[in-house]
Design an enzyme around this catalytic site. Structure first.
Site, PDB file in Angstrom:
ATOM      1  N   ILE B  81     -11.939  10.903 -17.192  1.00 19.65           N
ATOM      2  CA  ILE B  81     -12.357  12.234 -16.743  1.00 19.65           C
ATOM      3  C   ILE B  81     -11.392  12.877 -15.761  1.00 19.65           C
ATOM      4  O   ILE B  81     -11.546  14.035 -15.424  1.00 19.65           O
ATOM      5  CB  ILE B  81     -13.771  12.200 -16.107  1.00 19.65           C
ATOM      6  CG1 ILE B  81     -13.847  11.125 -15.029  1.00 19.65           C
ATOM      7  CG2 ILE B  81     -14.824  11.991 -17.187  1.00 19.65           C
ATOM      8  CD1 ILE B  81     -15.131  11.186 -14.220  1.00 19.65           C
ATOM      9  N   GLY B  82     -10.441  12.147 -15.309  1.00 18.19           N
ATOM     10  CA  GLY B  82      -9.522  12.794 -14.387  1.00 18.19           C
ATOM     11  C   GLY B  82      -8.268  11.981 -14.184  1.00 18.19           C
ATOM     12  O   GLY B  82      -8.278  10.754 -14.320  1.00 18.19           O
ATOM     13  N   GLU B  83      -7.214  12.684 -13.906  1.00 17.36           N
ATOM     14  CA  GLU B  83      -5.968  11.999 -13.630  1.00 17.36           C
ATOM     15  C   GLU B  83      -5.368  12.565 -12.372  1.00 17.36           C
ATOM     16  O   GLU B  83      -5.049  13.750 -12.307  1.00 17.36           O
ATOM     17  CB  GLU B  83      -4.994  12.192 -14.792  1.00 17.36           C
ATOM     18  CG  GLU B  83      -5.268  11.254 -15.929  1.00 17.36           C
ATOM     19  CD  GLU B  83      -4.556  11.699 -17.183  1.00 17.36           C
ATOM     20  OE1 GLU B  83      -3.455  12.238 -17.067  1.00 17.36           O
ATOM     21  OE2 GLU B  83      -5.127  11.516 -18.258  1.00 17.36           O
ATOM     22  N   GLY B  84      -5.262  11.726 -11.404  1.00 16.34           N
ATOM     23  CA  GLY B  84      -4.629  12.177 -10.177  1.00 16.34           C
ATOM     24  C   GLY B  84      -3.185  11.740 -10.183  1.00 16.34           C
ATOM     25  O   GLY B  84      -2.661  11.293 -11.197  1.00 16.34           O
ATOM     26  N   PHE B  86      -2.034   9.393  -8.222  1.00 19.15           N
ATOM     27  CA  PHE B  86      -1.926   7.965  -7.975  1.00 19.15           C
ATOM     28  C   PHE B  86      -3.007   7.159  -8.688  1.00 19.15           C
ATOM     29  O   PHE B  86      -3.150   5.979  -8.458  1.00 19.15           O
ATOM     30  CB  PHE B  86      -2.001   7.699  -6.469  1.00 19.15           C
ATOM     31  CG  PHE B  86      -1.014   8.511  -5.691  1.00 19.15           C
ATOM     32  CD1 PHE B  86       0.331   8.183  -5.704  1.00 19.15           C
ATOM     33  CD2 PHE B  86      -1.410   9.627  -4.977  1.00 19.15           C
ATOM     34  CE1 PHE B  86       1.255   8.931  -5.005  1.00 19.15           C
ATOM     35  CE2 PHE B  86      -0.482  10.379  -4.273  1.00 19.15           C
ATOM     36  CZ  PHE B  86       0.846  10.036  -4.285  1.00 19.15           C
ATOM     37  N   SER B  87      -3.772   7.851  -9.487  1.00 16.22           N
ATOM     38  CA  SER B  87      -4.866   7.122 -10.114  1.00 16.22           C
ATOM     39  C   SER B  87      -5.404   7.857 -11.344  1.00 16.22           C
ATOM     40  O   SER B  87      -5.102   9.017 -11.568  1.00 16.22           O
ATOM     41  CB  SER B  87      -5.998   6.965  -9.107  1.00 16.22           C
ATOM     42  OG  SER B  87      -6.469   8.248  -8.729  1.00 16.22           O
ATOM     43  N   VAL B  89      -9.215   8.443 -13.287  1.00 14.05           N
ATOM     44  CA  VAL B  89     -10.642   8.274 -13.058  1.00 14.05           C
ATOM     45  C   VAL B  89     -11.365   8.233 -14.404  1.00 14.05           C
ATOM     46  O   VAL B  89     -11.111   9.057 -15.281  1.00 14.05           O
ATOM     47  CB  VAL B  89     -11.205   9.400 -12.168  1.00 14.05           C
ATOM     48  CG1 VAL B  89     -12.689   9.171 -11.905  1.00 14.05           C
ATOM     49  CG2 VAL B  89     -10.446   9.476 -10.854  1.00 14.05           C
ATOM     50  N   LYS B 134     -12.317   4.661 -10.348  1.00 14.40           N
ATOM     51  CA  LYS B 134     -10.970   5.128 -10.026  1.00 14.40           C
ATOM     52  C   LYS B 134      -9.997   3.970 -10.113  1.00 14.40           C
ATOM     53  O   LYS B 134     -10.062   3.034  -9.306  1.00 14.40           O
ATOM     54  CB  LYS B 134     -10.976   5.723  -8.608  1.00 14.40           C
ATOM     55  CG  LYS B 134      -9.660   6.299  -8.164  1.00 14.40           C
ATOM     56  CD  LYS B 134      -9.848   7.139  -6.904  1.00 14.40           C
ATOM     57  CE  LYS B 134      -8.517   7.682  -6.410  1.00 14.40           C
ATOM     58  NZ  LYS B 134      -8.677   8.728  -5.415  1.00 14.40           N
ATOM     59  N   ASP B 221      -5.391  17.282   1.142  1.00 14.75           N
ATOM     60  CA  ASP B 221      -5.301  17.718  -0.249  1.00 14.75           C
ATOM     61  C   ASP B 221      -6.549  18.493  -0.653  1.00 14.75           C
ATOM     62  O   ASP B 221      -7.119  18.261  -1.718  1.00 14.75           O
ATOM     63  CB  ASP B 221      -5.087  16.501  -1.149  1.00 14.75           C
ATOM     64  CG  ASP B 221      -4.469  16.892  -2.484  1.00 14.75           C
ATOM     65  OD1 ASP B 221      -4.003  18.042  -2.611  1.00 14.75           O
ATOM     66  OD2 ASP B 221      -4.469  16.067  -3.401  1.00 14.75           O
TER      67      ASP B 221
END
Lengths: 616, 461
Positions: B81-84, B86-87, B89, B134, B221
């Site tokens: 569901i998510g891409e940061g 550094f990680s 999710v 995460k 952030d």
């Protein structure tokens, strides 16, 4: 022929030199107490340095000149402030007196007699003492408070401490009193090392004088105690000289970096520096401060439109410098400015379609209305176009012009002329024209040349899936940015400039590595991700719903995704191995990385925390 | 022409000193660029099981499950569901939900509060519970991971901050388990959010920031993607403390913390001031600069960095997050996302200059001992008023000279007055989260929400 042979450059240099005023000498400005003249290195080779070498041969004369110079300037300072003596001027006076007094006893360690070979010696000396300073604990004895705080602060920057009380932890006793010969042995360690000992340059007091002093203070002297405890006893002068030498950056050894690394909370030694100190600095380290041609050679003048943000005391490198070429109309400038853009979009990114819509509306408002009625059809066509683009065909690319149009928001109270119309077009809910959503997306720099970061939609020159995967496993590891070479950065800049989008991605894209760069260079057109597509549809200004079109698009994306794709390398930086890697998957199974992963020691601290985080 | 351009490029390369301060492989460099403002945060409205999962994603999930022994016993990974930065999710079903105390589960608490005792037992027995997993990239250092988790742990009881359920490690792979918070994608509401809704949104954001700032933590952030907001519940949570740090980390004296008279004195006696006095005009910079570069943590997301971050203030405080919050409000009011393009820090500062003008930027720079010089003609001395920018961005500039002048409505004017306090270039004068929550613009949120619920009528009756 001979007459013509006179090279024009010296004249230019002269002209530039004449424009400058003593204190305004920028060469000086860039100089700082922590920096110093670039005696070594490049300039040695320059024509100007030959002149300087001559001066080197005559230190006494040189020194005289410096003194004169300073006097003249000092009076100049007084004259400059036309106001009656204020508290400020008095302060300056006081500072001057004090400094003049102290200077007489100070050798000119950074004076003209320092030659290049000496530089290396000093550099070594600096390195040596930079290592040692953090271990020093100073205790100041009979040192006036003002000098003490200054010296102590400087020493702190180098990592040493000041002991408030005399104790065994003290390593060095600093005294303002003259030191008797019996203490001398402990204070000449520098000389013993065969490096430059600033103390050796000066030894004015006779042994007799010293003996007298000792007698006065008597045998119960704390210095004796200190000596007994094996502490070193340094004269205040000596420490000051050492500190001065430490902060002398002429050698290229930059103490400021040390400060940054150590995160010392202490004040910068120069923070309290005032004009007096500046003058002194000038005197000590700028033997050729009148030779402006030298300065001019080392400075790059900003001739175009520029942004220049620099330290007011010139202690550090400029924070920002960028120059833009001059343009006739400011709207053509590549710097950030409000530009014609569609509603809901970034106002700093030009939207060519908005301009076109605007023009068309000017021609025929009713025409636009008809387009509104044709909205559903337009949308279907858009979807079709979308698929077409997915196959790599890009009919709109050629239309992209290199010119940019800035929004003429005028200074206060002037309304911007054409813009609102364009904006209102979208505001009224009139959908953009044929294929415009995609076209406008492309117009934005973020969609050009496969620059994912600029887009933020993780555009890729392969498929969205691969792209995501890449991000998912490597994404910009912090070091990726750091590991990014300057060349790569420049390359990126080049790419984007060619696309008329003055956008350099400052970091994130670095993870994309060469693949996307190459793609960008080749003007490969990125294929849209699903997100991009969704965004594209949102641009149509209609409520997003899961329509047939979208499903179709998704299917198309899925189809593409199924195509076998070559394994793409995922370059990045590993914080743990402290190295760059070309491929994430390869790196994480490498011996070095695995070794890090299984070494319990590396995880001890984290595990302690994790133990507190167990689920209850 | 091409030649000219090439030389221009070369020039630009030389000029780009700004980036040179990033030393190769220098672990000291602190410029962490977070994911893009437009970064897909994952829309988590849909909790149905028939989520469409991308082939590549399921492959990724499979690899993750294989690499992390035993994780699928505890969690069933559903989707990414998510891409940061550094990680990554993932959404996952919490298979062992009932084994543990789930104080973190606000939704469940809410639900229990309102549902009858009978339905409570009946429904919760069947209902799957979701969490967000995460996966922190294995290339992140333990110190970085420690920092993030430690801060989250410290904030565990803070309102509006996404709580950490647990975290664990398998060799170099560290995983944090967080509540799965249902929210809407910012892009779904920034175009038409009402001012009354903005009040609630901002209030929720400030509530989170107040908690974080109380602990002297800089989030660093703050941006829409890191503030998961559910407009139906008028509740949001602040997520991603990957770039967060404690105030005072690696501080060195910056001019901005000096008493103002001392600062003025230093400015008046700076090298720059001397040069000015001497009438020096030409602007030039050293070619081979051997000086150290000014170092400051500039981690964050482009377009959301406060001026002092861009100017490399060496004593940044929690107030930097308030600027970012201001950028969000500006985005909502102008209905432009992202508002700032900010390809890099220079562009970012220039975009801010576009709005606030040269004078303010010069002052802002001097505050941190920096001299701001520009001759770019697009930037006026005083900039543009926020009112005008909002009018222009929302297409309300007059097209017809005879038409009455368009103005912001009363609510918008209130919002702008508040926005000025957030987008204050001087960090020492910027409004704090605590103050913001007491500002009329935010306090009015209560009244408005009641009015929206039509509760007023009921009360009157």
């Amino acid at each position: 022929m001979a007459a013509v042979a006179v090279p024009p450059s010296p004249q230019v240099v002269d002209v530039m030199a004449n424009r400058r005023v003593p204190l305004a000498n920028l060469h000086n400005a860039t100089n700082s107490p922590m920096r110093a003249t670039a005696i070594g290195g490049k300039r040695q080779r320059s024509h100007a340095s030959e002149q300087r070498d001559l001066t080197y041969g005559q230190p006494p004369a040189k020194k005289l000149m410096v003194e004169d110079d300073a006097d003249a300037r000092r009076s100049g300072l007084v004259r400059r402030s036309a106001a009656p003596p204020t508290a400020l001027t008095k302060k300056l006076e006081a500072a001057r007196e004090q400094k003049v007094a102290s200077r007489t006893t100070r050798p000119n360690t950074r004076g003209p007699e320092v030659n290049a070979s000496n530089l290396e010696t000093i550099r070594n000396w600096q390195r040596h003492y930079r290592k040692l300073f953090p271990q020093f604990v100073f205790w100041f004895e009979s040192v006036p408070d003002d000098i003490k705080s200054k010296v102590s602060r400087q020493a702190q920057i180098l990592g040493s401490r000041e002991a408030k009380f005399f104790s065994r932890e003290v390593t060095h006793v600093i005294t303002a009193r003259p030191i008797g010969p019996e203490f001398d042995s402990s204070s000449s360690s520098i000389a013993a090392k065969g490096t430059v000992n600033p103390a050796q340059l000066e030894s004015k007091r006779s042994v007799f004088d010293n003996a007298l002093e000792i007698q006065k203070t008597g045998g119960g002297d704390i210095l004796h105690k200190a000596k007994d405890l094996g502490m070193k006893i340094w004269a205040l002068d000596k420490l000051q000289r050492m500190l001065d030498t430490m902060f002398n950056t002429a050698t290229g050894e930059d103490v400021t970096q040390y400060i940054a690394r150590n995160g010392a909370t202490a004040l910068q030694p120069t923070a309290r520096r005032d004009l007096q100190k500046l003058l002194e600095q000038e005197k000590l380290s700028r033997p050729m401060d009148r030779d402006y041609s030298v300065a001019a050679q080392d400075m790059i003048p900003l001739r175009g439109f520029y942004i220049y943000i620099h330290d007011m005391d010139e202690l550090t490198r400029p924070v920002m410098v960028r120059e833009y070429s001059k343009v006739q109309k400011k709207e053509d400038g590549k710097w950030p400015q409000f530009r014609v853009s569609g509603n809901y979009k970034c106002p700093f990114i030009e939207d060519r379609e908005a301009v076109r819509r605007q023009q068309i509306e000017e021609q025929d408002a009713r025409h636009a209305r008809r387009m509104a009625n044709a909205a559903p059809r337009t949308r279907a066509v858009t979807a079709a176009l979308d698929e077409k683009r997915a196959l790599g065909d890009n009919p709109n690319l050629a239309r992209r012009s290199n010119t940019t149009t800035a929004v003429p928001i005028k200074e206060e109270n002037t309304e911007c002329a054409g813009v609102p119309k364009a904006l209102q077009t979208t505001r009224d809910g009139i959908p953009p024209m044929f294929g415009s959503a995609q076209a406008s997306l492309r117009t934005m720099p973020r969609f050009i040349g496969g620059e994912p970061v600029a887009s933020g939609l993780h555009q890729s020159n392969i498929t969205s899936a691969i792209q995501s995967q890449m991000i998912s496993s490597t994404a910009a590891a912090p070091g990726a940015r750091a590991g990014n070479s300057k060349e790569v950065n420049q390359l990126k800049r080049k790419v984007l400039e060619r696309n008329s989008a003055p956008s350099v991605n400052s970091g994130h894209s670095s993870t994309m590595g060469d693949a996307s760069l190459r793609a960008a260079l080749n003007q490969d057109h990125p294929q849209p991700t699903r997100a991009a597509k969704r965004k594209a549809q949102e641009t149509l200004g209609q409520v997003r719903e899961d329509t047939d079109e979208e499903r179709k698009v998704r299917k198309a994306v899925a189809l593409r995704r199924k195509k076998p794709v070559e394994k793409e390398l995922k370059p990045g930086y590993c914080e743990n191995c402290r190295e760059k890697f070309n491929d994430f998957d390869e790196h994480v199974v490498s011996r070095k990385h695995r070794k890090f992963a299984v070494t319990a020691d590396n995880w001890m601290e984290l595990d302690q925390l994790l133990a507190q985080l167990t689920r209850e | 022409m091409a030649k000219a351009r090439a030389s221009l490029q070369r020039q630009a390369e030389e000029l780009d000193i700004h980036h040179d301060d990033v030393k190769e492989g220098d672990p000291e460099d602190t410029l962490d660029e977070s994911a893009d403002p437009l970064e897909e945060s994952g829309r988590t409205i849909d909790t149905s099981e028939d989520e469409e999962v991308d082939d590549m994603v399921s492959e990724d999930i499979e690899r993750f499950e294989n690499s992390f022994v035993g994780i699928n016993k505890r969690y069933r990974l559903i989707n990414r569901i998510g891409e940061g930065t550094f990680s990554t999710v993932y959404k996952a079903e919490d298979l062992e939900y009932y084994k543990y105390n789930n104080r973190w589960d606000v939704d469940e608490r809410e639900r229990r509060k309102w549902s009858s005792p009978a339905s409570k037992t009946k429904r919760s027995a069947r209902k799957p519970h979701y969490v967000a997993i995460k996966k922190i990239y294995v290339t992140s250092s333990p110190i970085r991971i420690f920092n993030e988790l430690e801060l989250l742990f410290d904030l565990k009881n803070s309102d509006s901050v996404c709580p950490l359920i647990t975290a664990f490690r398998h060799q170099d792979q560290v995983v944090a388990v967080l509540p799965y918070f249902q929210h809407q994608d910012f892009r779904d509401y920034y175009k038409d959010m009402k001012v009354s809704e903005m009040r609630l949104y901002m209030k929720s954001l400030f509530t989170a920031l107040r908690e974080v700032h109380k602990k002297k933590i800089l989030h660093r952030d703050v941006k829409p993607t890191n503030f998961l907001y559910n407009k139906w519940q008028t509740r949001g949570v602040l997520v991603d403390f990957g770039l967060a740090e404690r105030e005072g980390t690696e501080w060195h004296q910056c001019n901005c913390t000096l008493p103002s008279d001392e600062r003025r004195y230093r400015i008046a006696h700076s090298v720059y001031a001397q040069n000015q006095q001497a009438g020096h005009q030409t602007t030039s910079y050293p070619k081979n600069d051997t000086r150290g570069s000014r170092r400051a943590n500039r981690a964050g997301t482009r377009g959301f960095r406060a001026p002092e971050v861009l100017l490399k203030c060496t004593q940044q405080t929690t107030i930097i997050d308030m600027w970012s919050a201001g950028v969000i409000l500006l985005t909502l009011l102008t209905r432009r996302f992202p508002f700032f393009h900010s390809t890099d820090d220079i562009d970012a500062l220039l975009e801010i200059t576009t709005i606030f003008g040269r004078k303010k930027m010069k002052e802002a720079a001097l505050l941190h001992g920096q001299v701001f010089e520009t001759n770019i003609p697009s930037y006026s001395e005083h900039g543009h008023s926020l009112e005008k920018i909002i009018l222009w961005c929302t297409g309300r500039t007059d097209s017809d000279k005879n038409a009455p002048k368009k103005e912001l409505d009363e609510e918008e004017k209130e919002a702008v007055a508040f926005l000025h306090k957030l987008l204050e270039c001087d960090p020492t004068r910027r409004i704090t989260a605590d103050e913001a929550l007491r500002h009329p613009f935010i306090t009015k949120a209560y009244e408005d929400s009641e009015a929206d619920d039509d509760m007023v009528d009921l009360n009157e009756v």
